[in-house]
Scaffold this motif. Sequence first.
Motif, PDB file in Angstrom:
ATOM      1  N   GLY A  16       0.958  -1.191  -0.089  1.00 17.17           N
ATOM      2  CA  GLY A  16       0.038   0.035   0.052  1.00 17.17           C
ATOM      3  C   GLY A  16       0.764   1.330  -0.006  1.00 17.17           C
ATOM      4  O   GLY A  16       0.702   2.109  -0.668  1.00 17.17           O
ATOM      5  N   ASP A  17       2.059   1.118   0.749  1.00 13.97           N
ATOM      6  CA  ASP A  17       2.819   2.399   0.880  1.00 13.97           C
ATOM      7  C   ASP A  17       3.702   2.542  -0.495  1.00 13.97           C
ATOM      8  O   ASP A  17       3.637   3.680  -1.181  1.00 13.97           O
ATOM      9  CB  ASP A  17       3.951   2.191   1.692  1.00 13.97           C
ATOM     10  N   GLY A  19       2.217   1.691  -3.313  1.00 14.30           N
ATOM     11  CA  GLY A  19       1.117   2.418  -4.256  1.00 14.30           C
ATOM     12  C   GLY A  19       1.138   3.797  -3.994  1.00 14.30           C
ATOM     13  O   GLY A  19       0.727   4.453  -5.171  1.00 14.30           O
ATOM     14  N   ALA A  20       1.103   4.234  -2.722  1.00  8.95           N
ATOM     15  CA  ALA A  20       1.113   5.633  -2.471  1.00  8.95           C
ATOM     16  C   ALA A  20       2.138   6.467  -3.134  1.00  8.95           C
ATOM     17  O   ALA A  20       2.249   7.737  -3.604  1.00  8.95           O
ATOM     18  CB  ALA A  20       1.146   5.819  -0.894  1.00  8.95           C
ATOM     19  N   VAL A  21       3.394   5.798  -3.130  1.00  9.03           N
ATOM     20  CA  VAL A  21       4.540   6.595  -3.721  1.00  9.03           C
ATOM     21  C   VAL A  21       4.354   6.579  -5.363  1.00  9.03           C
ATOM     22  O   VAL A  21       4.610   7.731  -6.112  1.00  9.03           O
ATOM     23  CB  VAL A  21       6.038   6.020  -3.346  1.00  9.03           C
ATOM     24  N   ARG A  23       1.393   6.630  -7.000  1.00 10.90           N
ATOM     25  CA  ARG A  23       0.293   7.194  -7.252  1.00 10.90           C
ATOM     26  C   ARG A  23       0.382   8.546  -7.845  1.00 10.90           C
ATOM     27  O   ARG A  23       1.168   9.637  -7.515  1.00 10.90           O
ATOM     28  CB  ARG A  23      -0.570   7.277  -6.131  1.00 10.90           C
ATOM     29  N   ALA A  28       2.449   4.387 -11.926  1.00 16.47           N
ATOM     30  CA  ALA A  28       1.262   4.072 -11.122  1.00 16.47           C
ATOM     31  C   ALA A  28       0.739   2.707 -11.367  1.00 16.47           C
ATOM     32  O   ALA A  28       0.195   1.822 -10.538  1.00 16.47           O
ATOM     33  CB  ALA A  28       0.215   5.303 -11.294  1.00 16.47           C
ATOM     34  N   TRP A  31       4.088  -0.670 -11.415  1.00 10.55           N
ATOM     35  CA  TRP A  31       4.272  -1.753 -10.253  1.00 10.55           C
ATOM     36  C   TRP A  31       5.856  -1.899 -10.330  1.00 10.55           C
ATOM     37  O   TRP A  31       6.237  -3.138  -9.826  1.00 10.55           O
ATOM     38  CB  TRP A  31       3.498  -2.627  -9.688  1.00 10.55           C
ATOM     39  N   TYR A  74      11.133   6.347   3.721  1.00  6.05           N
ATOM     40  CA  TYR A  74      10.294   6.941   4.342  1.00  6.05           C
ATOM     41  C   TYR A  74      10.659   8.222   5.401  1.00  6.05           C
ATOM     42  O   TYR A  74      11.959   8.051   5.695  1.00  6.05           O
ATOM     43  CB  TYR A  74       9.691   5.854   5.649  1.00  6.05           C
ATOM     44  N   ASP A  78       5.660   8.438   6.546  1.00  2.10           N
ATOM     45  CA  ASP A  78       5.342   9.053   5.039  1.00  2.10           C
ATOM     46  C   ASP A  78       6.407   8.435   4.190  1.00  2.10           C
ATOM     47  O   ASP A  78       7.615   8.776   4.040  1.00  2.10           O
ATOM     48  CB  ASP A  78       5.087  10.375   4.814  1.00  2.10           C
ATOM     49  N   TRP A  82      10.912   5.598  -3.909  1.00  2.00           N
ATOM     50  CA  TRP A  82      11.042   4.168  -4.224  1.00  2.00           C
ATOM     51  C   TRP A  82      12.336   3.769  -5.107  1.00  2.00           C
ATOM     52  O   TRP A  82      12.519   4.689  -5.905  1.00  2.00           O
ATOM     53  CB  TRP A  82       9.895   3.325  -5.019  1.00  2.00           C
ATOM     54  N   LYS A 117       8.123  10.932  -4.568  1.00  2.00           N
ATOM     55  CA  LYS A 117       6.787  11.415  -4.780  1.00  2.00           C
ATOM     56  C   LYS A 117       6.813  13.081  -5.186  1.00  2.00           C
ATOM     57  O   LYS A 117       7.919  13.598  -4.520  1.00  2.00           O
ATOM     58  CB  LYS A 117       6.180  11.507  -3.233  1.00  2.00           C
TER      59      LYS A 117
END
Length: 205
Positions: A16-17, A19-21, A23, A28, A31, A74, A78, A82, A117
């Motif tokens: 999930g984290d 995916g947040a990066v 997004r 997106a 993967w 992180y 947050d 990646w 991000k």
Amino acid sequence: MTDTLVFRPLTPELMGDFGAVLRGNFGAGCWCMFPRMTEAATRALPGEGSISRRRRAVMTELAERDLAPGLLAYEGDDPVGWVAIAPRGELNRVDRSRATPRVDDTDVWVIPCVTVKKNARGRGIAVALIEAAVQYAAQHSAPAVEAYPRAGGERTGDDNAYFGTEPLFRRAGFRVVRGPLENRPGNWIARVAMRISTTQSSLSP
């Protein structure tokens, strides 16, 4: 700011984290499976749903291994960045591509992708991610790490440089071991092969 970063190998619990990066970025729906799978292999992915969903499922399986497919950065809780890192032989598309042929027979690991991000860019996080990836590879006995970024220092949009730029990798201690390929098709981006030894020894171009 980068001295506050924590780097964590990707696990299924952190998808999930991840995916947040991704997004809102170029990756997106990827993967970070693009470097690992040819188009034919991607189309043949088992399961139901979109290609993105099936790519995520495969990456989740990879994240279950002891050898993680990459690291998340992180700031506190947050997730902000990646970096993918793997033995070159695991990156099927990279290993087969005429744009990124092998430099020699060294069993290099490769960084095919790094992303930060959008609201965290410009603070040195990408360089810190690359350095952390090299350390991770060294911990797993990689003799050297390579990347194949854009040649030269011309600025480009961040989303057009997911495989990095030459200045970015220079700041992380890499050096050019092969210049842009000669006689490459005109529509190919000029890329260099860059390498760093995990023991920081001198490398011959």
